[in-house]
Design a protein around this motif. Structure first.
Motif, PDB file in Angstrom:
ATOM      1  N   ALA A  71      49.298  33.212  31.035  1.00  0.00           N
ATOM      2  CA  ALA A  71      50.483  32.830  31.815  1.00  0.00           C
ATOM      3  C   ALA A  71      51.662  33.746  31.475  1.00  0.00           C
ATOM      4  CB  ALA A  71      50.843  31.372  31.538  1.00  0.00           C
ATOM      5  N   HIS A  72      51.869  33.982  30.181  1.00  0.00           N
ATOM      6  CA  HIS A  72      52.998  34.835  29.780  1.00  0.00           C
ATOM      7  C   HIS A  72      52.822  36.261  30.301  1.00  0.00           C
ATOM      8  CE1 HIS A  72      55.251  31.987  27.441  1.00  0.00           C
ATOM      9  NE2 HIS A  72      54.173  31.632  26.753  1.00  0.00           N
ATOM     10  N   GLN A  73      51.592  36.758  30.200  1.00  0.00           N
ATOM     11  CA  GLN A  73      51.349  38.118  30.700  1.00  0.00           C
ATOM     12  C   GLN A  73      51.570  38.189  32.211  1.00  0.00           C
ATOM     13  OE1 GLN A  73      47.551  39.569  29.373  1.00  0.00           O
ATOM     14  NE2 GLN A  73      48.058  39.173  27.241  1.00  0.00           N
ATOM     15  N   SER A  74      51.120  37.149  32.915  1.00  0.00           N
ATOM     16  CA  SER A  74      51.298  37.145  34.372  1.00  0.00           C
ATOM     17  C   SER A  74      52.769  37.183  34.732  1.00  0.00           C
ATOM     18  CB  SER A  74      50.662  35.895  34.989  1.00  0.00           C
ATOM     19  OG  SER A  74      49.296  35.874  34.687  1.00  0.00           O
ATOM     20  N   ALA A  75      53.565  36.396  33.994  1.00  0.00           N
ATOM     21  CA  ALA A  75      54.996  36.353  34.295  1.00  0.00           C
ATOM     22  C   ALA A  75      55.638  37.720  34.083  1.00  0.00           C
ATOM     23  CB  ALA A  75      55.681  35.302  33.427  1.00  0.00           C
ATOM     24  N   SER A 134      44.268  30.353  37.972  1.00  0.00           N
ATOM     25  CA  SER A 134      44.502  31.657  38.561  1.00  0.00           C
ATOM     26  C   SER A 134      45.678  31.606  39.546  1.00  0.00           C
ATOM     27  CB  SER A 134      43.213  32.079  39.246  1.00  0.00           C
ATOM     28  OG  SER A 134      43.350  33.336  39.765  1.00  0.00           O
ATOM     29  N   ASN A 135      45.707  30.552  40.366  1.00  0.00           N
ATOM     30  CA  ASN A 135      46.809  30.417  41.335  1.00  0.00           C
ATOM     31  C   ASN A 135      48.155  30.275  40.640  1.00  0.00           C
ATOM     32  OD1 ASN A 135      45.120  30.588  43.501  1.00  0.00           O
ATOM     33  ND2 ASN A 135      44.826  28.367  43.691  1.00  0.00           N
ATOM     34  N   LEU A 136      48.174  29.447  39.603  1.00  0.00           N
ATOM     35  CA  LEU A 136      49.441  29.246  38.885  1.00  0.00           C
ATOM     36  C   LEU A 136      49.917  30.561  38.271  1.00  0.00           C
ATOM     37  CD1 LEU A 136      48.692  25.806  37.182  1.00  0.00           C
ATOM     38  CD2 LEU A 136      50.681  26.277  38.634  1.00  0.00           C
ATOM     39  N   CYS A 137      48.986  31.313  37.671  1.00  0.00           N
ATOM     40  CA  CYS A 137      49.375  32.573  37.036  1.00  0.00           C
ATOM     41  C   CYS A 137      49.869  33.573  38.076  1.00  0.00           C
ATOM     42  CB  CYS A 137      48.211  33.164  36.246  1.00  0.00           C
ATOM     43  SG  CYS A 137      47.909  32.268  34.720  1.00  0.00           S
ATOM     44  N   ARG A 138      49.198  33.625  39.213  1.00  0.00           N
ATOM     45  CA  ARG A 138      49.642  34.568  40.257  1.00  0.00           C
ATOM     46  C   ARG A 138      51.013  34.179  40.800  1.00  0.00           C
ATOM     47  NH1 ARG A 138      45.312  37.918  40.983  1.00  0.00           N
ATOM     48  NH2 ARG A 138      43.449  36.951  40.097  1.00  0.00           N
ATOM     49  N   ALA A 139      51.264  32.871  40.879  1.00  0.00           N
ATOM     50  CA  ALA A 139      52.599  32.426  41.319  1.00  0.00           C
ATOM     51  C   ALA A 139      53.651  32.868  40.304  1.00  0.00           C
ATOM     52  CB  ALA A 139      52.624  30.907  41.486  1.00  0.00           C
ATOM     53  N   ALA A 168      53.457  35.453  38.442  1.00  0.00           N
ATOM     54  CA  ALA A 168      53.618  36.907  38.584  1.00  0.00           C
ATOM     55  C   ALA A 168      54.568  37.212  39.736  1.00  0.00           C
ATOM     56  CB  ALA A 168      52.266  37.565  38.807  1.00  0.00           C
ATOM     57  N   VAL A 169      54.432  36.465  40.833  1.00  0.00           N
ATOM     58  CA  VAL A 169      55.306  36.686  41.986  1.00  0.00           C
ATOM     59  C   VAL A 169      56.754  36.364  41.622  1.00  0.00           C
ATOM     60  CG1 VAL A 169      55.869  35.896  44.333  1.00  0.00           C
ATOM     61  CG2 VAL A 169      53.473  36.261  43.671  1.00  0.00           C
ATOM     62  N   LEU A 170      56.932  35.220  40.935  1.00  0.00           N
ATOM     63  CA  LEU A 170      58.287  34.796  40.578  1.00  0.00           C
ATOM     64  C   LEU A 170      58.863  35.610  39.427  1.00  0.00           C
ATOM     65  CD1 LEU A 170      57.736  30.937  40.728  1.00  0.00           C
ATOM     66  CD2 LEU A 170      59.116  32.307  42.313  1.00  0.00           C
ATOM     67  N   GLY A 171      57.969  36.185  38.628  1.00  0.00           N
ATOM     68  CA  GLY A 171      58.430  36.941  37.472  1.00  0.00           C
ATOM     69  C   GLY A 171      58.937  36.063  36.351  1.00  0.00           C
ATOM     70  N   GLU A 172      58.535  34.801  36.346  1.00  0.00           N
ATOM     71  CA  GLU A 172      58.937  33.933  35.234  1.00  0.00           C
ATOM     72  C   GLU A 172      57.916  32.821  35.005  1.00  0.00           C
ATOM     73  OE1 GLU A 172      62.469  31.610  35.717  1.00  0.00           O
ATOM     74  OE2 GLU A 172      61.831  30.778  37.626  1.00  0.00           O
ATOM     75  N   ALA A 173      57.892  32.345  33.757  1.00  0.00           N
ATOM     76  CA  ALA A 173      57.025  31.224  33.404  1.00  0.00           C
ATOM     77  C   ALA A 173      57.930  30.121  32.891  1.00  0.00           C
ATOM     78  CB  ALA A 173      56.038  31.655  32.320  1.00  0.00           C
ATOM     79  N   THR A 174      58.208  29.145  33.725  1.00  0.00           N
ATOM     80  CA  THR A 174      59.099  28.061  33.297  1.00  0.00           C
ATOM     81  C   THR A 174      58.318  27.110  32.382  1.00  0.00           C
ATOM     82  OG1 THR A 174      58.447  26.687  35.150  1.00  0.00           O
ATOM     83  CG2 THR A 174      60.376  28.113  35.485  1.00  0.00           C
ATOM     84  N   PRO A 175      59.014  26.360  31.520  1.00  0.00           N
ATOM     85  CA  PRO A 175      58.306  25.405  30.667  1.00  0.00           C
ATOM     86  C   PRO A 175      57.429  24.443  31.477  1.00  0.00           C
ATOM     87  CG  PRO A 175      60.574  25.644  29.936  1.00  0.00           C
ATOM     88  CD  PRO A 175      60.452  26.423  31.218  1.00  0.00           C
ATOM     89  N   ARG A 176      57.922  24.037  32.624  1.00  0.00           N
ATOM     90  CA  ARG A 176      57.141  23.118  33.458  1.00  0.00           C
ATOM     91  C   ARG A 176      55.844  23.775  33.941  1.00  0.00           C
ATOM     92  NH1 ARG A 176      59.220  19.938  38.911  1.00  0.00           N
ATOM     93  NH2 ARG A 176      57.160  19.694  39.821  1.00  0.00           N
ATOM     94  N   LEU A 209      54.366  26.298  32.509  1.00  0.00           N
ATOM     95  CA  LEU A 209      53.508  26.548  31.346  1.00  0.00           C
ATOM     96  C   LEU A 209      52.728  25.291  30.974  1.00  0.00           C
ATOM     97  CD1 LEU A 209      55.893  28.744  29.177  1.00  0.00           C
ATOM     98  CD2 LEU A 209      53.718  29.463  30.191  1.00  0.00           C
ATOM     99  N   ASP A 210      53.350  24.124  31.111  1.00  0.00           N
ATOM    100  CA  ASP A 210      52.625  22.879  30.833  1.00  0.00           C
ATOM    101  C   ASP A 210      51.502  22.661  31.838  1.00  0.00           C
ATOM    102  OD1 ASP A 210      53.866  22.210  28.518  1.00  0.00           O
ATOM    103  OD2 ASP A 210      55.039  20.539  29.318  1.00  0.00           O
ATOM    104  N   ALA A 211      51.769  23.010  33.098  1.00  0.00           N
ATOM    105  CA  ALA A 211      50.717  22.855  34.110  1.00  0.00           C
ATOM    106  C   ALA A 211      49.520  23.719  33.729  1.00  0.00           C
ATOM    107  CB  ALA A 211      51.257  23.245  35.485  1.00  0.00           C
ATOM    108  N   VAL A 212      49.779  24.933  33.244  1.00  0.00           N
ATOM    109  CA  VAL A 212      48.679  25.829  32.858  1.00  0.00           C
ATOM    110  C   VAL A 212      48.005  25.336  31.573  1.00  0.00           C
ATOM    111  CG1 VAL A 212      48.117  28.168  32.073  1.00  0.00           C
ATOM    112  CG2 VAL A 212      49.647  27.855  33.999  1.00  0.00           C
ATOM    113  N   ALA A 213      48.833  24.991  30.561  1.00  0.00           N
ATOM    114  CA  ALA A 213      48.277  24.600  29.259  1.00  0.00           C
ATOM    115  C   ALA A 213      47.404  23.357  29.376  1.00  0.00           C
ATOM    116  CB  ALA A 213      49.405  24.358  28.259  1.00  0.00           C
ATOM    117  N   SER A 214      47.736  22.480  30.325  1.00  0.00           N
ATOM    118  CA  SER A 214      46.999  21.215  30.454  1.00  0.00           C
ATOM    119  C   SER A 214      45.565  21.432  30.937  1.00  0.00           C
ATOM    120  CB  SER A 214      47.716  20.294  31.445  1.00  0.00           C
ATOM    121  OG  SER A 214      47.559  20.778  32.777  1.00  0.00           O
ATOM    122  N   LEU A 215      45.303  22.613  31.508  1.00  0.00           N
ATOM    123  CA  LEU A 215      43.989  22.822  32.137  1.00  0.00           C
ATOM    124  C   LEU A 215      42.854  22.820  31.109  1.00  0.00           C
ATOM    125  CD1 LEU A 215      45.180  25.494  34.686  1.00  0.00           C
ATOM    126  CD2 LEU A 215      44.244  23.242  35.260  1.00  0.00           C
TER     127      LEU A 215
END
Ligand code: ADP
Ligand code: ASP
Ligand code: MG
Length: 481
Positions: A60-64, A111-116, A118-126, A128-134
């Protein structure tokens, strides 16, 4: 208390290594299977497979940062790790295909969350939780199918349905009342059918249903929360070592299991860096009067560590364990004019808190002309900046002379109830370090009499840890009490 709660109820939490390979997961399945005889109401909480949460968050961090080329490899790794276990433990082909498909959907979500991001250029805490929960959402599906394949009726449950939290993403706090109501509503019918709920550790959700996480290592806390609200008779934390040991066995190879620890001792140990138990686990469990045990998935015959109520006769004043928190910096605010400045400490800690940094240790300065505390090295720059902004006027007027940080230090803590009241122990701690030429940069004594913390240079940490651990062995085998 509801009628059905009279049957013995056990919450068992399995950590990442306990489910990380097919061998480990089959060991976990066997433990659950064996425990069913004694515990008609059994709730399983599981972490993600070991390494998965790190992989998800790193991706997630790399994507952002715009680096999406690694996503393909991450997806593959997630798929192959989970599928390999499914292939080994789920014989029924249709069921195996179904589980793999469900996990595949979660990987697509990743994958979708990470690509989003990348588009936004940021990983918000919210986000990141969506990704971490997977990770946990994948592991519960796999483990419950593996249990069913072994003849244990099981059902995967997402803790977003059970644990209601505030909106502090990445470090959410549970609302125990709302959690109790939901947990009973969802889990009781499953338990009444004689099934084993397999619940995601680490996660919760806001009242509106947005996924949150309880902080890294938080699956232990999930088990504590569920044990408290059901309530269960016992919570057992299954991990990869023989319970709580006299030091981290990775750093001190001759560390030994501590058969009994009081709640205050374990709280101090967990707080000061013994990763074996998340420090927040203890509170809900004590408050609800639930028993707590830490045991080894890979050595289930070993009794591990049993937590016991704090009591005077148990506090024999010996050192029981030593812990280390590495990668810290000590920050000092100093100035001869500080005595006259109102509320310096409150403002200093307010400034630190505004950066979201927690302070593991505050030391008493010899004069009242300085304040000194530890922060994680990674937050050092941000904290110094916040302090300089908060005290800009005092710095300009030279009421505060400087705000500075040490190089990397390690906080070592010796733990044992009643230790500080026992004559000679503190002396032995300091002479053990002195004999090895370890310079103690700062000292802090917990307000309880359970621990003493020492700050040493990072380069002395292992030497000091070994020296303090030897002291435990000497103190406990014939030394003065
Ligand atoms: P899990 O994935 O099961 O939650 P963790 O890795 O979070 O496991 O915690 C277990 C690890 O904690 C052990 O492998 C050990 O290296 C580490 N540890 C640190 N201090 C201690 C201690 N005092 N006693 C036992 N284990 C400790
Ligand atoms: N999987 C989460 C983590 O790695 C929670 C846990 O393992 O306790 O932090
Ligand atoms: Mg853990």
């Amino acid at each position: 208390m509801p009628e059905q709660n009279k049957l013995p109820t056990l919450v068992m939490k399995f950590g990442g290594t306990s489910v990380g390979t097919a061998e480990a997961m089959s060991q976990t399945v066997q433990i659950v299977q064996n425990s069913r005889q004694d515990w008609p109401r059994l709730i399983v909480v599981t972490s993600a497979l070991s390494g998965v949460t790190n992989l998800l968050l790193d991706s997630a961090h790399q994507s952002a940062r715009g680096q999406v080329h690694q996503l393909y490899e991450a997806e593959n790794r997630l798929r192959t790790t989970h599928d390999a276990i499914a292939d080994r433990l789920i014989q029924d082909l249709a069921r195996s295909v179904q589980v793999k498909q469900e996990i595949g959907h979660l990987i697509a979500e990743f994958s979708n969350l990470c690509r989003a991001m990348a588009v936004l250029g940021e990983a918000t805490p919210r986000a990141l939780d969506a990704v971490a929960s997977l990770g946990e959402r994948m592991s519960v599906r796999l483990l419950s199918a593996a249990l069913e394949a072994a003849g244990v009726p099981a059902q995967s449950v997402e803790a977003t349905q059970l644990i209601v939290t505030d909106r502090v993403f990445q470090n959410a706090h549970p609302d125990l009342k709302a959690t109790q109501e939901r947990t009973r509503r969802v889990l009781e019918p499953i338990l009444a059918q004689g099934r084993v709920p397999v619940v995601t550790g680490f996660l919760g959700a806001t009242p509106e249903g947005i996924t949150t996480t309880l902080g890294r290592g938080g699956s232990d806390y999930s088990a504590g929360i569920l044990g408290a609200v059901l309530p269960a008779d016992e919570v057992w934390i299954w991990t990869d070592v023989d319970g709580v040991m006299s030091a981290d066995p990775r750093a001190v190879p001759n560390a030994a299991t501590i058969p009994e620890l009081t709640y205050r001792e374990i709280a101090e140990l967990a707080y000061y860096g013994a990763k074996v138990l998340h420090p927040k686990t203890i509170r809900p469990v004590i408050d609800a009067g639930v028993g707590l045990r830490i045991c080894n998935t890979f050595n289930p015959q070993h009794p591990g560590t049993r937590l016991v109520a704090d009591s005077a006769e148990r506090s024999r004043g010996e050192i029981k364990a030593v812990t280390a928190i590495r990668n810290q910096r000590l920050i000092t605010i100093e100035g001869r004019g500080m005595l006259g400045v109102p509320g310096v400490a409150a403002r200093a800690f307010g400034a630190v808190a505004s950066t979201g940094t927690s302070v593991p240790l505050i030391t008493q300065a010899s004069s009242e002309q300085s304040i000194c505390f530890a922060v994680p090295a990674s937050s050092n720059g941000e904290v110094i900046q916040a302090l300089e902004a908060a005290f800009a006027i005092e710095l300009a007027q030279h009421d505060i002379d400087r705000i500075w940080a040490t190089e990397d230090v390690t906080i070592l803590t010796v733990v044992g109830a009643g230790m500080i009241r026992t004559p000679g122990i503190a002396g032995r701690v300091f002479s053990a370090l002195g004999q090895r030429n370890v310079n103690v940069i700062a000292i802090a004594q917990g307000s309880s009499e359970v621990s003493i913390s020492l700050v040493v240079d990072a380069s002395d940490a292992d030497l000091a840890l070994g020296a303090l651990h030897e002291l435990i062995v000497t103190t406990n085998t014939g030394g003065a009490q």
